[in-house]
Motif scaffolding. Structure first.
Motif, short mmCIF file in Angstrom:
data_model
loop_
_atom_site.label_atom_id
_atom_site.label_comp_id
_atom_site.label_asym_id
_atom_site.label_seq_id
_atom_site.Cartn_x
_atom_site.Cartn_y
_atom_site.Cartn_z
N VAL A 97 -14.35 12.62 -1.15
CA VAL A 97 -14.61 12.07 0.17
C VAL A 97 -15.58 13.01 0.89
O VAL A 97 -15.50 14.23 0.75
CB VAL A 97 -13.29 11.90 0.97
N ARG A 156 -10.11 7.67 9.67
CA ARG A 156 -11.55 7.95 9.66
C ARG A 156 -11.90 9.25 10.37
O ARG A 156 -12.79 9.98 9.93
CB ARG A 156 -12.32 6.79 10.29
N GLY A 198 -10.67 6.15 -4.29
CA GLY A 198 -9.56 5.89 -3.39
C GLY A 198 -10.06 5.34 -2.07
O GLY A 198 -11.22 4.93 -1.94
N LYS A 199 -9.20 5.36 -1.06
CA LYS A 199 -9.54 4.81 0.25
C LYS A 199 -9.26 5.82 1.35
O LYS A 199 -8.47 6.76 1.17
CB LYS A 199 -8.72 3.54 0.52
N LEU A 200 -9.90 5.61 2.49
CA LEU A 200 -9.62 6.43 3.67
C LEU A 200 -8.35 5.92 4.35
O LEU A 200 -8.25 4.73 4.66
CB LEU A 200 -10.78 6.37 4.66
N GLN A 257 0.83 -1.20 0.00
CA GLN A 257 0.00 0.00 0.00
C GLN A 257 0.87 1.26 0.00
O GLN A 257 2.03 1.24 0.43
CB GLN A 257 -0.90 0.02 1.24
N SER A 270 -8.32 6.66 -11.07
CA SER A 270 -8.56 7.57 -9.95
C SER A 270 -7.92 8.93 -10.17
O SER A 270 -7.22 9.44 -9.32
CB SER A 270 -8.05 6.95 -8.64
N ASP A 273 -4.37 1.79 -4.36
CA ASP A 273 -5.35 2.88 -4.37
C ASP A 273 -4.78 4.17 -3.81
O ASP A 273 -3.83 4.17 -3.02
CB ASP A 273 -6.57 2.49 -3.53
N PRO A 311 -15.63 7.46 0.58
CA PRO A 311 -14.63 7.86 -0.43
C PRO A 311 -14.96 7.26 -1.78
O PRO A 311 -15.54 6.17 -1.87
CB PRO A 311 -13.34 7.28 0.13
N VAL A 335 -5.03 7.37 -1.29
CA VAL A 335 -5.36 7.39 0.13
C VAL A 335 -5.54 8.84 0.56
O VAL A 335 -4.82 9.73 0.09
CB VAL A 335 -4.25 6.72 0.97
#
Length: 279
Positions: free
Chosen positions: A208, A269, A264-266, A134, A203, A169, A261, A171
């Protein structure tokens, strides 16, 4: 008698002129320079795949001052893991396994300015490898300023994986512990997207949602945000979560929560925000 009076008036006028000149001279003296502000500048750099020693990851630390002024002072710095301030473990760059293996690049130290506005740098040794993983982040913190005012005291620094196929992804993260007066804008950073990687995983743009989370006493000192959307783009990976503040006479804490989101990803949080009293 009249001659004496005229002479006395002449002396008084000369004295008054001298006082006026002195007053004018004092008014023209430049105001003293205020303390310069110092900020850490966030970075997003590739991890690297070459075998051998760690790669030097350079983080700029800048100072600003009014025209004609310079910076005179010091500030201490330290580098800490991403998870130390809320980043999920899978996106946290960790001391030892991911960075910090070269003692010639210390993870704690002091920066100083003596009559200059030159950018200085904190160098971090980042471990290179061939393993797909990651995208990860660590934090640079500024603290204990002397003669300076810290503007941005904590910024994430992304280590983007360049071994994955397809690339990992994007972030999004935000600094924990933001302190606000009068207005509140929490920086939100996106990393790991852009260029060839963005084209590969679709992406180019990441969105978000965010909202405020009240404590037991309800929203005090700010206008609640129920659902707002932030957009981060390749080439423009920094935005701000804004919250309108109200006058208060005591310190208040609340949280900003990120959710839903897209693209992408968180990386985390929630982040804690502290409001200081102001009127």
């Amino acid at each position: 008698m009249r001659a004496k009076v005229r002479a006395l008036l002449g002396v008084l006028l000369m004295a008054a002129g001298g006082f006026a000149s002195a007053s004018v001279g004092q008014a023209e003296e430049p105001a003293p320079c205020p303390a310069a502000t110092v900020s850490a500048q966030w970075q997003a750099q590739p991890e690297g795949s070459a075998p051998g020693p760690p790669r030097k990851y350079r983080i700029p630390v800048t100072v600003t001052a009014p025209a004609g002024c310079t910076a005179n002072g010091t500030v201490r710095y330290r580098v800490v893991d991403g998870k130390a301030h809320g980043v999920f473990p899978e996106f946290s760059a960790d001391n030892g396994s991911d960075y910090g293996a070269d003692p010639s690049m210390p993870l704690m130290g002091e920066l100083s300015w003596k009559g200059s506005l030159e950018t200085q740098y904190v160098d971090v040794a980042v471990n290179q490898d061939f393993l797909p993983e990651q995208n990860e982040a660590f934090w640079l913190e500024l603290f204990e300023p002397s003669g300076l005012v810290v503007a941005e005291d904590r910024v994430p620094n992304a280590v983007n994986d360049d071994d994955g196929k397809p690339p990992p992804d994007a972030v999004v993260v935000a600094p924990d512990g933001k302190i606000c007066w009068k207005y509140c804008e929490v920086p939100v950073y996106g990393f790991g997207f852009g260029g060839a990687q963005a084209a590969a995983n679709g992406s180019q743009t990441m969105t978000v949602h965010y909202r405020t989370v009240e404590g037991p006493g309800g929203p005090v000192g700010y206008v609640p945000v129920r659902d707002a959307v932030l957009t981060l783009r390749a080439g423009q990976p920094l935005t701000k979560a804004k919250v309108q503040l109200l006058p208060i006479d005591r310190e208040v804490k609340f949280e900003i929560e990120f959710f839903e989101p897209a693209g992408g990803k968180l990386g985390m949080r929630r982040t804690v925000v502290t409001i200081k009293p102001w009127r």
